[in-house]
Design an enzyme around this catalytic site. Structure first.
Site, short mmCIF file in Angstrom:
data_model
loop_
_atom_site.label_atom_id
_atom_site.label_comp_id
_atom_site.label_asym_id
_atom_site.label_seq_id
_atom_site.Cartn_x
_atom_site.Cartn_y
_atom_site.Cartn_z
N ILE A 1 -7.81 -6.17 7.81
CA ILE A 1 -8.43 -7.41 7.15
C ILE A 1 -9.40 -7.83 7.68
O ILE A 1 -10.46 -8.34 7.37
CB ILE A 1 -7.34 -8.04 6.84
CG1 ILE A 1 -6.19 -7.61 6.02
CG2 ILE A 1 -7.87 -9.55 6.24
CD1 ILE A 1 -4.94 -8.27 5.88
N GLY B 1 -5.27 -3.19 11.63
CA GLY B 1 -5.09 -1.74 11.47
C GLY B 1 -3.85 -0.94 12.16
O GLY B 1 -3.72 0.45 11.97
N TYR C 1 -3.61 -1.06 4.36
CA TYR C 1 -4.15 -2.00 5.15
C TYR C 1 -3.18 -2.94 5.61
O TYR C 1 -2.06 -3.07 5.08
CB TYR C 1 -5.04 -2.92 4.23
CG TYR C 1 -4.59 -4.09 3.40
CD1 TYR C 1 -4.34 -5.26 3.85
CD2 TYR C 1 -4.38 -3.64 1.97
CE1 TYR C 1 -3.94 -6.07 2.92
CE2 TYR C 1 -3.55 -4.48 1.20
CZ TYR C 1 -3.60 -5.76 1.55
OH TYR C 1 -2.92 -6.75 0.68
N CYS C 2 -3.55 -3.43 6.69
CA CYS C 2 -2.95 -4.63 7.64
C CYS C 2 -3.81 -5.38 8.11
O CYS C 2 -4.87 -5.61 7.86
CB CYS C 2 -1.88 -3.79 8.46
SG CYS C 2 -2.75 -2.83 9.76
N THR C 3 -3.33 -6.34 9.19
CA THR C 3 -4.27 -7.15 9.93
C THR C 3 -5.55 -6.79 10.49
O THR C 3 -6.45 -7.35 10.46
CB THR C 3 -3.48 -8.31 10.60
OG1 THR C 3 -2.38 -8.76 10.12
CG2 THR C 3 -4.40 -9.33 11.44
#
Length: 318
Positions: free
Chosen positions: A202, A177, A173-175
């Site tokens: 997120i 995608g 996961y990241c901010t």
């Protein structure tokens, strides 16, 4: 009313310079501000603007067959969250040094926020945060594996540390995608077999799944700096860099030669005049502190209509 649009799309773009010029003119016409990257591998941007202008921008982009699959993360705002407009051509839409990796050909399995929430606590799952130190120190998923990296371009050098999880399902996961597309594709290239990614990152998880079990705040790359994600079981996990009390207030150190991204409570912010330490406070080049701890970069703000000039969108009153 304003909106903030966060988006990316991995798709081949042949004439990147021509597309950049055309796209820049579109943003100027719609009075959008923000940062947009155009690369041979696709498009990446975060922009803010009036609701009607953002709606028109999304309509035009989605009408282009290259961006038909593009998804926008949309958040309300009371005003612009950027002060300037940048539309730049770069080798990659997120810098990691892997232009040969093409997520539109092969990448990890996309999970919706609901699917991610249902899988994340299973015994055979590892949640992997692919963001930088200052981001995951501010907020991260409960029990997530984090990497000691100052920048995403260091991610490929850290993959060997993940070998112990090769028999697990890796949920990246990241901010928003975009980093997960490259990270999960690279993991597959390195022999990891069960690789997934939180589609929309997120931000979308907060919008659609209430942000459950995301601890702390989410670092974002606009004037807001840190945003709330979790409306189910929110917590604060970061502490003030100076006094170590709980604080989710992020700043850039006022010393431009340091420029560290750190949490700093309001009391210490005032005491240190926006610096992360007393030596930085005393530095002769320290920038004036206005209480925000953000310092937009100076730019010549290229305008395709008029060459190089300082451009700011006209102020619009409600």
């Amino acid at each position: 009313m304003y909106r903030v649009l966060l988006y990316y799309c991995y798709t081949p773009i042949e004439d990147v310079e021509g597309f950049r010029e055309e796209h820049h003119r579109l943003c100027l016409r719609l009075n959008l501000l923000g940062r947009i990257i155009v690369a041979p591998e696709g498009l990446n941007g975060t922009v803010s603007g009036r609701t009607a202008d953002c709606e028109e921008y999304m309509r035009i982009l989605k009408a282009d067959p290259r961006f038909a699959a593009l998804e926008f993360k949309i958040e309300p705002s009371e005003a612009h969250t950027f002060q300037k407009l940048h539309v730049r051509v770069k080798p990659e839409i997120v810098h990691v040094g892997l232009p040969e990796i093409k997520p539109y050909e092969r990448t990890g399995i996309h999970l919706s926020p609901q699917e991610f929430r249902d899988m994340k606590d299973q015994d055979d799952v590892v949640i992997l945060d692919v963001r930088s130190d200052y981001e995951h120190e501010l907020g991260r998923f409960k029990n997530a594996v984090t990497l000691d990296i100052e920048n995403f371009r260091e991610f490929p050098d850290k993959v060997d540390e993940l070998a112990q999880y090769k028999d697990k399902k890796i949920l990246t996961y990241c901010t928003g995608g975009i980093k997960c597309e490259k990270a999960s594709a690279f993991l597959l290239e390195k022999g990891f077999e069960n690789v997934y990614q939180l589609h929309g990152g997120i931000i979308k998880y907060g919008l659609e799944a209430g942000g459950e079990d995301f601890e702390g705040k989410c670092y974002v790359f606009d004037g807001r700096v840190a945003v709330d994600v979790n409306s189910v079981n929110p917590t604060i996990i970061s502490t003030c860099h100076h006094c170590h009390t709980p604080s989710a207030r992020m700043i850039n150190c006022a010393n431009p030669h340091c420029n560290a991204h750190v949490p700093l409570c309001e009391t210490c912010g005032e005491k240190l005049d926006g610096a992360c330490s007393e030596p930085c406070q005393q530095h002769p080049d320290k920038r004036p502190y206005d209480g925000t701890g953000t310092y937009p970069k100076l730019s010549n703000n290229y305008n395709p209509e008029q060459g190089l000039l300082s451009y700011r969108a006209p102020k619009v009153t409600s």
